[in-house]
Design a protein around this motif. Structure first.
Motif, PDB file in Angstrom:
ATOM      1  N   TYR A  97       6.413   5.998   8.713  1.00 27.48           N
ATOM      2  CA  TYR A  97       5.443   6.617   7.837  1.00 27.48           C
ATOM      3  C   TYR A  97       4.863   4.465   7.321  1.00 27.48           C
ATOM      4  CZ  TYR A  97       6.781  11.179   6.266  1.00 27.48           C
ATOM      5  OH  TYR A  97       7.078  12.348   5.914  1.00 27.48           O
ATOM      6  N   GLU A  98       3.685   4.820   7.294  1.00 28.59           N
ATOM      7  CA  GLU A  98       3.092   3.198   6.899  1.00 28.59           C
ATOM      8  C   GLU A  98       3.627   3.215   5.540  1.00 28.59           C
ATOM      9  OE1 GLU A  98      -0.609   3.116   5.930  1.00 28.59           O
ATOM     10  OE2 GLU A  98      -1.223   1.191   5.132  1.00 28.59           O
ATOM     11  N   LYS A  99       4.061   3.723   4.450  1.00 24.00           N
ATOM     12  CA  LYS A  99       4.806   3.403   3.461  1.00 24.00           C
ATOM     13  C   LYS A  99       5.879   2.495   3.300  1.00 24.00           C
ATOM     14  CE  LYS A  99       7.511   7.302   1.688  1.00 24.00           C
ATOM     15  NZ  LYS A  99       7.050   7.836   0.385  1.00 24.00           N
TER      16      LYS A  99
ATOM     17  N   GLY B  25       0.883  -1.357  -0.300  1.00 22.89           N
ATOM     18  CA  GLY B  25       0.097   0.004   0.163  1.00 22.89           C
ATOM     19  C   GLY B  25       0.674   1.548  -0.229  1.00 22.89           C
ATOM     20  N   HIS B  26       0.036   2.505  -0.558  1.00 24.20           N
ATOM     21  CA  HIS B  26       0.849   3.363  -1.670  1.00 24.20           C
ATOM     22  C   HIS B  26       2.155   4.047  -1.282  1.00 24.20           C
ATOM     23  CE1 HIS B  26      -2.481   4.311   2.582  1.00 24.20           C
ATOM     24  NE2 HIS B  26      -1.771   2.937   2.967  1.00 24.20           N
ATOM     25  N   GLY B  27       2.571   4.778  -1.206  1.00 19.68           N
ATOM     26  CA  GLY B  27       4.283   5.257  -1.891  1.00 19.68           C
ATOM     27  C   GLY B  27       4.265   5.969  -2.227  1.00 19.68           C
TER      28      GLY B  27
ATOM     29  N   LEU C  19      -1.104  -5.010   1.054  1.00 24.36           N
ATOM     30  CA  LEU C  19      -0.769  -5.005   2.685  1.00 24.36           C
ATOM     31  C   LEU C  19      -0.425  -3.404   3.052  1.00 24.36           C
ATOM     32  CD1 LEU C  19       2.898  -7.246   1.674  1.00 24.36           C
ATOM     33  CD2 LEU C  19       0.558  -7.618   3.289  1.00 24.36           C
ATOM     34  N   HIS C  20      -0.950  -3.405   4.042  1.00 28.38           N
ATOM     35  CA  HIS C  20      -1.178  -1.821   5.082  1.00 28.38           C
ATOM     36  C   HIS C  20      -1.076  -2.521   6.627  1.00 28.38           C
ATOM     37  CE1 HIS C  20      -3.020   0.228   1.540  1.00 28.38           C
ATOM     38  NE2 HIS C  20      -3.402  -1.524   1.445  1.00 28.38           N
ATOM     39  N   TYR C  21      -0.690  -0.574   7.184  1.00 28.59           N
ATOM     40  CA  TYR C  21      -0.564  -1.185   8.919  1.00 28.59           C
ATOM     41  C   TYR C  21      -1.619  -0.023   9.028  1.00 28.59           C
ATOM     42  CZ  TYR C  21       3.542  -4.188   8.679  1.00 28.59           C
ATOM     43  OH  TYR C  21       4.089  -5.238   9.077  1.00 28.59           O
ATOM     44  N   ASP C  22      -2.760   0.009  10.392  1.00 25.96           N
ATOM     45  CA  ASP C  22      -3.612   0.778  10.033  1.00 25.96           C
ATOM     46  C   ASP C  22      -3.283   2.034  11.696  1.00 25.96           C
ATOM     47  OD1 ASP C  22      -6.197   0.222   9.844  1.00 25.96           O
ATOM     48  OD2 ASP C  22      -6.234  -1.054  10.953  1.00 25.96           O
TER      49      ASP C  22
HETATM   50 ZN   LIG Z   1      -2.821   1.991   4.372  1.00 27.28          ZN
END
Ligand SMILES: [Zn+2]
Length: 384
Positions: A233-235, A218-220, A286-289
């Motif tokens: 950062y989650e990314k 996810g993200h980026g 795939l992500h982190y909350d």
């Molecule tokens: Zn996310």
């Protein structure tokens, strides 16, 4: 010196400089190759920083039209694109220009086979691979090896090769992430029997072989995702986790497609389009909350439609039995990336980076590796 003499010197100098460029251009043109790694990123420019256009998979044919600094230019969807040459095995040269002898002799090697050369050495073809204590993905990781590393082969078991690590220790690597260490084809009778056994194995007998899995970090780029404590950062956590996941899926024999292979922005539509352009068996985002209430902790597996529930519950089951954070179960949610993906798809939130405990845990290699193990085993259960 006369003016005329100076001109001649100048002309000679120009010709001399030009001579460095001309032969290279003609050499690259007309060469054909086969992709030797499980997946090979296709980029818009000859650089790892250039945007990802798509991916080739092992055995795909590539015709070279130009070459620059280790990158080969070919065509993909009618557009000129670039791939890294070290993932390619030469299969011929349509022009009469002599290619380097070492490349010519590789021609007859069946590229799709895990190959060990006559002197019993093997070379890593994937970007990085695990070295394990035994011949399976459930054996523990004792070291890492990187593309181009060569090792002496001690033995083989199934699709696994036991190598000497140089410090007196030995370890096991997946043969389908390796290629022949040299171009020497003669004297195959000198090949150790154990090595021949490895050669006759198909390169794709892992438990996820024949399955295409899309991993969607996810993200980026301009989209950092959630911003956790300490400005994490989650990314970035997602990128590192995805590396573990891709590695373990490849070890299990899967054909893995990654929607983002670096820190750049990819739209949700593009992520779904990438997945839909392959015969994808499962799409995993795939992500982190993040959450304002600090005490929230754990892993949640989201799905969108009824066709995703079997995949979601299989992954939730292995995640809850494998990773150290608590499972929050499966939940239905209308995430756009899941809606637009044709294949069964899930989005996994792998922990709360706004929770100090979760944040500490999820940044460790142990945790990210356990996530990879859970996803791999969940997919094996679901697809077999
Ligand atoms: Zn996310």
């Amino acid at each position: 010196m006369e003016k005329k003499t100076k001109k001649i010197y100048l002309l000679a100098a120009i010709l001399f400089i030009l001579s460095f460029f001309l032969p290279n251009a003609s050499l690259a043109n007309g060469d054909s190759y086969e992709v030797s790694s499980a997946v090979l990123n296709i980029r818009s420019e000859p650089s790892n920083d250039a945007s990802l256009v798509g991916q080739f998979t092992k055995g795909d044919k590539v015709n070279a039209f130009d070459e620059q600094h280790g990158w080969v230019q070919t065509y993909y969807g009618g557009e000129p694109v670039w791939v890294a040459k070290h993932h390619l095995i030469s299969t011929g040269d349509s022009s009469q220009e002599a290619a380097p002898a070492a490349e010519e002799t590789v021609n007859e090697e069946p590229a799709a086979e895990p190959a060990v050369n006559s002197s019993g050495s093997v070379t890593v073809s994937a970007d990085s691979i695990y070295v394990r204590s035994g011949p399976s993905t459930s054996d523990i990781i004792i070291s890492y090896a990187y593309q181009g590393d060569s090792f002496d082969v001690n033995a083989a078991s199934g699709d696994w090769i036991e190598i000497s690590l140089g410090n007196g220790e030995t370890g096991w690597i997946a043969s389908w992430l390796t290629t022949d260490g040299s171009s020497n084809e003669e004297a195959t009778e000198n090949t150790a029997p154990t090595v021949e056994a490895a050669q006759t194995q198909s390169s794709s007998s892992g438990s996820l072989s024949g399955h295409t899995i899309v991993i969607d970090p996810g993200h980026g780029g301009k989209d950092p995702g959630a911003i956790g404590l300490n400005n994490i950062y989650e990314k970035d956590v997602v990128t590192s986790t995805a590396d573990y996941v891709v590695q373990q899926l490849e070890e299990a024999g899967a054909n893995v497609i990654v929607t983002r292979n670096g820190d750049y922005f990819v739209s949700l539509d593009e992520r779904a389009r990438i997945s839909n352009s392959y015969n994808t068996d499962a799409f995993i985002s795939l992500h982190y909350d993040s959450f304002s209430a600090v005490p929230v902790s754990g892993v949640t597996t989201y799905y969108n439609s009824d066709s995703d529930t079997a995949l979601a519950s299989s992954l939730n089951s292995t995640l809850s039995s494998t990773v150290s954070l608590p499972s929050r179960g499966t939940q239905q949610a209308g995430y756009k990336v899941l809606e637009n993906t044709n294949a069964p798809s899930v989005l996994i939130e792998l922990g709360y980076i706004t929770n100090p405990h979760d944040l500490t845990v999820v940044q460790t290699g142990d945790y990210q590796s356990s996530v990879a193990r859970a996803i791999t085993n969940g997919l094996i259960n679901h697809l077999n």
